[in-house]
Every structure is written in structure tokens, then in C-alpha cells.
Scaffold this motif. Structure first.
Motif, short mmCIF file in Angstrom:
data_model
loop_
_atom_site.label_atom_id
_atom_site.label_comp_id
_atom_site.label_asym_id
_atom_site.label_seq_id
_atom_site.Cartn_x
_atom_site.Cartn_y
_atom_site.Cartn_z
N UNK A 168 0.83 -1.21 0.00
CA UNK A 168 0.00 0.00 0.00
C UNK A 168 0.86 1.25 0.00
N UNK A 169 1.01 1.84 -1.20
CA UNK A 169 1.88 3.02 -1.35
C UNK A 169 1.00 4.27 -1.44
N UNK A 170 0.09 4.41 -0.49
CA UNK A 170 -0.79 5.58 -0.46
C UNK A 170 -0.24 6.63 0.50
N UNK A 171 -1.15 7.41 1.05
CA UNK A 171 -0.72 8.51 1.93
C UNK A 171 0.07 7.99 3.12
N UNK A 172 -0.51 7.00 3.83
CA UNK A 172 0.18 6.50 5.02
C UNK A 172 1.46 5.76 4.62
N UNK A 173 1.39 4.99 3.54
CA UNK A 173 2.59 4.31 3.05
C UNK A 173 3.72 5.30 2.80
N UNK A 174 3.39 6.41 2.16
CA UNK A 174 4.40 7.44 1.92
C UNK A 174 4.97 7.98 3.24
N UNK A 175 4.08 8.14 4.23
CA UNK A 175 4.54 8.60 5.53
C UNK A 175 5.52 7.63 6.17
N UNK A 176 5.19 6.35 6.10
CA UNK A 176 6.07 5.34 6.69
C UNK A 176 7.43 5.36 6.00
N UNK A 177 7.40 5.42 4.67
CA UNK A 177 8.67 5.42 3.92
C UNK A 177 9.50 6.65 4.29
N UNK A 178 8.82 7.80 4.38
CA UNK A 178 9.56 9.02 4.71
C UNK A 178 10.16 8.94 6.11
N UNK A 179 9.40 8.45 7.08
CA UNK A 179 9.94 8.33 8.44
C UNK A 179 11.14 7.39 8.45
N UNK A 180 11.00 6.24 7.76
CA UNK A 180 12.12 5.28 7.73
C UNK A 180 13.36 5.91 7.10
N UNK A 181 13.16 6.76 6.10
CA UNK A 181 14.32 7.36 5.42
C UNK A 181 14.88 8.54 6.22
N UNK A 182 14.02 9.49 6.53
CA UNK A 182 14.52 10.72 7.16
C UNK A 182 15.06 10.46 8.56
N UNK A 183 14.48 9.50 9.25
CA UNK A 183 14.87 9.27 10.63
C UNK A 183 15.69 7.99 10.80
N UNK A 184 16.29 7.53 9.69
CA UNK A 184 17.06 6.29 9.77
C UNK A 184 18.13 6.36 10.86
N UNK A 185 18.74 7.54 11.02
CA UNK A 185 19.84 7.63 11.99
C UNK A 185 19.35 7.48 13.43
N UNK A 186 18.26 8.17 13.79
CA UNK A 186 17.78 8.01 15.18
C UNK A 186 17.20 6.62 15.41
N UNK A 187 16.56 6.08 14.38
CA UNK A 187 16.01 4.72 14.53
C UNK A 187 17.14 3.74 14.82
N UNK A 188 18.20 3.87 14.07
CA UNK A 188 19.34 2.98 14.29
C UNK A 188 20.02 3.24 15.64
N UNK A 189 20.09 4.52 16.01
CA UNK A 189 20.72 4.86 17.30
C UNK A 189 19.93 4.28 18.47
N UNK A 190 18.62 4.14 18.28
CA UNK A 190 17.80 3.58 19.35
C UNK A 190 17.82 2.05 19.33
N UNK A 191 17.74 1.47 18.11
CA UNK A 191 17.65 0.01 18.01
C UNK A 191 19.01 -0.68 18.08
#
Lengths: 442, 442
Positions: free
Chosen positions: B10-33
Motif C-alpha cells: 500500500x503506497x498511499x498517503x500512510x505508506x508514503x509517511x512510513x517510507x519518509x519516516x524510515x528514510x529521514x529518521x534512519x539515523x535516530x532509529x538505528x541509534x535507538x535500536x
């Protein structure tokens, strides 16, 4: 898992709350966990003073060592407060392979980094939800619910005592001393109210929550702190006329590679969601780059709300025990090796808007002199009102500024307060109403 | 853990949001995980329409099976909405040993119990934070942060579209149709607004959150639902004069061994914290027997807030994968074997206060007739105002009642609306201002 055994050190207000939650809610706790939590032992030096929540005699001890040394106890709950012996108890509990839950913000603000490192080394975990904002699940939200965000702002009313006093000053026009006395009579403020009214308790909490929000170690000694003792009801009243409410705010903000970490009386627009937080309630506004603005609101202290947070931590650790995992989520949200020492902006470099109240003689040319000095220091004025009431030969001149730097403000006020037309020191209150601090109710 | 691989359907509005969060916040996500999340594959039938968030061609597929059948993908994110094929995709993902994250409240409201059972059977987990209240970490708070509480009340504004429309009707006096059109123009409402304005979306969310709060299975078909299409701006205005605000509220309440589960337009005191929740914001007020009143506030929809919640769930499951545990916390907060079928109180048995607006001819004795019928049905009147404006030969008589039973109200109004002095059906709006529904701002 048959059961998880808990030992509690500190049979005070929060301790009673924890015991009551464990007893009254034993059925839902078990229905959620699949096994019971067992309160094995309660230690307190004073076993004689009657408590609102009794404990069976055979579970009580005056000796905390009986908890620390009991191999059957898996989770030690530290609720005695203060730095020592709380710190030593926690270190020893971890060394003995136990997990720890604490509500002790002062201890975490001062020694949190050491305690977390110790926990990791010994394969233990430390739950501390209750240390910030009482019953509000703020730390879990920062650590997990908002974990996909870069958090850039944390704004909070984190001290119910201070907020109660300011609410009474705002709504009833009480003087600080009278509002404090009332708070003490109602049990909201302690006999020695220093930690609350001087902003230190709020700063402890900001140091902890800010570290989790921004991914730094805890750095309490770098938090700027100002309390509410100096607040004059006159300023509360003028602020209201300008459409502001006065709150003791914890402000953490990540701007241009620096952090602002400060606690001080602050004017916020009356339309701001935090403006409507009254009395003993706490509220925290967070801004993350994905989630936008979030606000969490609830009771920040008290026997049962704090008990709720402590029991949530106990349950979290109990689930880890049942699953055989440890430190599934890092205590400060970022893995220790991934925290950064983001520099904290010195208060003199902070830029914000200001409220000034000058006490000046009522004579032509006064405003020109004052505004001249402000102009020399590049501080521009957004609004001025002069109120006729003359007190001890001076009238109050109230001024709101545009964005200005704290350094320039301090320099200006030093010069202004030396003018012979100025009587008494100028009062200043910082204002937060810029775009990025503002959640309009919409 | 080297990385966790995610497939997105599902590459709709929410899908785009998820992809953007995964990309833009990759560094903090990795720093936490401590390890990265890798977006392995994105499926959508439509690969041509330009999206705000692009995806590399080689990751795109029109065939969801390429995600379901990819043994390298550990977490499947379902964001296509609707019942089928979403349900089948999730069942199959679980059967193939994958974990699932979804934002699909309609699906969970209808088939959640089946999906959770399927997940448990196959050793998988389902994250669904995004399905209720968007970016607000409500479900995590219910499931973990407040896990030590017996929750007795959940009150929420859970639909931003409906709240936007009511806010515009309240503040600008717009008619429903005009406010809806405006919401559609601004992108807050869909072309077919049925789910939002008829209260169904709110009911989906209440069914899910209520099950978690009270420890029952999800029982959407037993939730009472009324929408806001029939709301007249006149009633909004009268309500304001009485000190109330109109909100589309989800109400879940545990009283005397029964649950109230209802969604309808509701008047709440203007001093209630939920009254100040404007526009597209959501807010939920919870009451637990330990924590007291809690309110969580934030954006309940939108690309990035919903993306924030989905990514939080992905991270939660990724932590489980890294620790080698599954379903550490039961999806509906209570273990399935410990849920109870607490009976839901039929709407006719509900007792609450009411706002009535009668359209009656302007003639002596009218009020006496109406109040006579109410009296016969044991409904007592708290306040009456009669406004002079005559419309089509009738004047509005507005009445507030004390607590009354819905059954008696329906019976009375049937009789009243048959009176020859009454023109047009009586409008009724339920009021919530009883002690246990009320969080004063204090």
C-alpha cells in the motif's frame, strides 16, 4: 512464570500507593501478565507510624539488607528518595542480579548515567517512569511510542506544587507567600518547598526527559534553573491583560546543533494548550518531526498516580523476566554508545521574547531613556503600557519585546536599573510564543 | 541483529509517511535500536501516479505476493485499508512466519479477534498503534504504561474530520453541509464522508481501544453509533449559551458490571479539557483507578503522524526479533484466555442527561403539556429557555434534563412529537457532565 517477587524499600506515600495498586488491582495485573506479582517484603526505618495502607507484620523489616540479600526477590523498588543510601541500595541490588524500579528523580538527575551503566554491566534493568510526570506514561512514550521521531521540543509543566501556586496567584490574585502557605496546608507543598518552588525538581525531570528526547547523557548541572519565588502577582495580572498565562516551564529544544535546557517562569499565550493546565496537574508537550505536536496530561504526583507508574515498570520488567530478555529497550531510549554530547547553549546565548516591568518615576522622557538603552542593545519593543498606579514614587511600565538575546537583555537591564529615574530592579519574564513553541488549539 | 527487513503493501498517503519516516529518521532509529530497518519492497497496484515520496524502481512491485512470499522479509506492513484483500494478506503473512503492522481500524474492528488468534497460533505478532488516534501512543499507553490500572472510562475525540466540521460549525456558525464541503476542499474529508461523519470510524476505534481498556474481545457490532449529519447549527449555538461544546465523542465506560460503548454527538462542559480540542486534532481522556485522569492529545491522522505510529510498531517488533521473543505483551492488553465478555448495556438502558429542542407553537400551555409528558416518564427538567425566533410557525424551546434513562426519553419524545402543538421532530443531544465523566481543568 509462577510469580515475580518484589521487595519494596520505603513505606512512605508512594510506597503505600504501590502496595495498594498491587493489592487492589492484582486481578487485572494477573490477567494482563498471566502470572501474579508478589509483594515479598517491605523495608522502612519507621515501622510504627500508622500508614493508610497496612502491611502484614511478617513482611515488614527495618533492614533494607533483608531485601537486597534475599535471593528470591527479583525486583527491588527504591522509594526512599534522596541520593544516599538510595544510590548504594540500587547499585547493590544490581550487583546482586536484581532489577530495580525507582521514582527518584533527584538521584537519576545526579547519578543516572552511572546507574544505567551499572545496570547494563550486571545484566539488570532500571525502570523509572514514575520519576517524571508521575502517572503520565511520558518516558515510555518517548522511549517507544515516539521512537521513530526526531524530537526537537519538549515543553512541560512538570511540578504540580509550582503549578498549583501559580494557578492560585493567577486566579485569585494571591501573593506567592500566601499561595505557598495554602499549598502547604493542602498537602501539595512540603514544609521545605525549595525543590519545588526554586525549579530544581522541574530541572531534575527535564534533565531526564531531555536526555531521552535528544539522545544525550543526563546532564543536570547544565540545566538553567530559575524558580517562582520572585513572582509578583502584579506581573501575573499584567501578563493576563496581554493575553498570556504564567507557568513554570521546563523547556528542552534542539536548535541548530545545540540544545536549550532551561527551567524558568514563562509566559505562554492563553490559547496554548498548556495554559489550561491548572492546579496539581502536569502536562508535557512534545514535538517530533513525524508525529507533530503531542500533549500528555495527568496527575504528576500523589500516592496512586505515582503507584500506577511504578507498577507499570514492575510489569514491564516482569514481562522481560517471563520472556528471558534484559534491557530490550535502552533506559535512555538511545543505546548508550549512540548518545551524543550535544552542546547545551549557554543561557546568555538564548534568544527569546521578554516581558519587562520597569519601576520608574512618572516624568516625561523616562520611556525615551529606557527605550534608548534597549535600542543600543538591538532589543526592539513590541508593546508598552504604562499603568497609572503609583507605588512608592514609581509607576510600572510594562514592555514586551520582539526576539532578543539574553546577553543583550542582561546588559540593558544593568544599565537601565542604574538610571536615577528607575526605582527598584526591573522584573523580567521570558515569553514563549514563537511558531515552533506554539501548539494552537486547532 | 544485522537489520530487519520490512515489506510494505500500500503506497498511499500512510505508506508514503512510513517510507519518509524510515528514510529521514534512519539515523535516530538505528541509534535507538542498534541496527537499521531496511525497506525491502513496496507493493501497490498503481505504480504510475506520482507520489510525494518516491521509491526506487527495483523495490516496487504490483504484486503483493512478492512481499508475502519473500523469505527475507520479516515484517509486513499492511496499508491498503478495507477488509479484503487486507485480511487475507495478513493471515497469509502470519502463516508464513512473518509479523504484521497495520493501520486498518475497520479490519481490526471486524476481524481483530480472528487475526490476533491467528497471530498467536503462528507465533507472530500484529502491531496496530496507528489504527486508533493516529500518532498518539494511546494503545501502548493502555497496554503497558497504564497496565496496572483498572480503566473505567475512555472518552475520546477519535475522528479529526468530524471534529473539524464541528469546530467550524461552532466557531463560524456554518451549516453541516458547508462545513463538510470546506473539509473536503481542504483534504480533511473524503469524497464519500460516510465513515467519518456517521461515526463509524470512531466506533471502529472505540471497539478496539475499549477492548484493550476493559479486557474484552473486540465487539464492534455492539457499539451504539450516531453521527453528526443531523446536527443543526442552532443547537450548537444554544449549547454554547448553556456553557457546553458539541463533540462527536467515543464513550466507553465500565459501570456496575456492564459496559457502555457508544458514539454520538455529545455536549461537554466548555471547561472540560476535551472541549478545547479543535480542528483535526484527536484527544483521549482515560480514567484509571490508580492513575486518575489522563489525557493524550495529538494529530489523529495524516501521512506523518500515522507514519510515526507505524514505525513505532515496526521498531517494537524489531526489538522482539533482536531479543528472540514473540508477543511479549498481548495485543489486546489482556491475555486472550483472560478476556471477559462483559455485557454491553443496551442503549435504552443508558442513563445520562439530555438536551432537547422542541419546535412548538407559541401559545400558553405548551410548556405544561410537554413537561407533563416528561414528568409522567420520570424525566426531571434542569433548565428551560424559550427563544423568541419563530420559524415556520414554531418557536424553539430548549430544555436540559437531569439524569434520565434513554428508554423513558424515547417514549416521551414519541408522545411529545405527536402533540398537535409540536411542529417537527424534537432534537436530542446527550450531555456528559457527571462527576465521573468530568475532568475539570484543575
Amino acid at each position: 512464570m509462577e510469580s515475580v517477587r518484589v521487595g519494596l524499600i520505603g513505606w512512605g506515600t508512594v510506597g503505600c500507593g504501590v502496595i495498594r495498586v498491587l493489592e487492589e488491582n492484582a486481578s487485572v495485573i494477573r490477567a494482563r501478565l498471566g502470572f501474579p506479582l508478589e509483594l515479598a517484603r517491605v523495608a522502612d526505618l519507621d515501622l510504627e507510624t500508622p500508614r493508610p495502607v497496612p502491611v502484614a507484620r511478617e513482611k515488614l523489616t527495618q533492614n533494607a539488607r533483608e531485601i537486597l540479600e534475599d535471593p528470591g526477590i527479583q525486583i527491588v523498588v527504591e522509594l526512599i528518595g534522596g541520593l544516599e543510601p538510595a544510590r548504594s541500595f540500587i547499585l547493590e541490588a544490581l550487583e546482586r542480579g536484581k532489577h530495580v524500579v525507582t521514582a527518584n528523580k533527584a538521584l537519576l538527575a545526579h547519578h543516572g548515567n552511572e546507574l544505567f551503566e551499572h545496570a547494563e554491566r550486571h545484566g539488570g534493568s532500571i525502570g523509572f517512569e514514575a520519576s517524571v510526570a508521575g502517572g503520565i506514561p511520558l518516558l515510555k512514550s518517548l522511549r517507544e511510542g515516539l521512537a521513530g521521531n526526531k524530537v526537537d521540543t519538549i515543553f512541560g509543566i512538570l511540578n504540580g506544587t509550582g503549578n498549583y501556586i501559580l494557578t492560585r496567584m493567577t486566579e485569585e490574585g494571591l501573593a506567592f507567600a500566601d499561595a505557598l502557605r495554602e499549598a502547604q496546608e493542602k498537602g501539595y507543598a512540603e514544609a521545605d518547598p525549595t525543590l519545588d518552588v526554586d525549579g530544581i525538581d522541574t530541572a531534575h525531570k527535564l534533565a531526564i526527559a531531555g536526555a531521552m528526547a535528544f539522545g544525550t547523557p543526563i546532564r543536570f548541572d547544565q540545566v538553567y534553573v530559575e524558580g517562582i519565588r520572585q513572582i509578583d502577582p502584579l506581573d501575573v495580572q499584567f501578563a493576563t491583560e496581554f493575553g498570556y498565562q504564567l507557568k513554570l516551564l521546563a523547556i528542552g529544544r534542539h536548535v541548530n546543533g545545540q540544545l536549550e535546557m532551561r527551567v524558568h517562569p514563562t509566559l505562554i499565550p492563553s490559547s496554548h494548550v498548556l495554559a489550561s493546565v491548572r492546579g496539581a496537574y502536569n502536562a508535557v508537550h512534545l514535538h517530533g518531526n513525524a508525529v507533530g505536536s503531542i500533549m500528555l496530561y495527568g496527575l504528576g504526583a500523589g500516592m496512586m498516580p505515582t503507584g500506577s507508574a511504578v507498577v507499570a515498570d514492575i510489569m514491564d520488567i516482569a514481562r522481560d523476566l517471563a520472556s528471558g530478555v534484559v534491557n530490550r529497550v535502552p533506559p535512555l531510549s538511545f543505546l548508550p554508545e549512540n548518545t551524543q554530547d550535544i552542546p547545551i547553549r549557554p543561557m546568555e546565548d538564548v534568544t527569546t521574547k521578554y516581558y519587562f516591568r520597569f519601576s520608574a518615576v512618572d516624568r516625561p522622557g523616562v520611556l525615551s531613556k529606557i527605550s534608548g538603552i534597549l535600542g543600543e542593545n538591538a532589543i526592539s519593543i513590541a508593546a508598552v503600557i504604562q499603568k497609572g498606579r503609583e507605588v512608592e514614587g514609581a509607576v510600572p511600565i510594562v514592555m514586551l519585546t520582539h526576539e532578543a538575546q539574553e546577553r543583550a537583555v542582561r546588559k540593558s537591564l544593568e544599565a537601565i536599573d542604574r538610571l536615577d529615574i528607575v526605582r527598584g530592579p526591573t522584573r523580567i519574564i521570558r515569553i514563549e510564543d514563537s511558531e515552533n513553541s506554539h501548539v494552537e488549539r486547532e
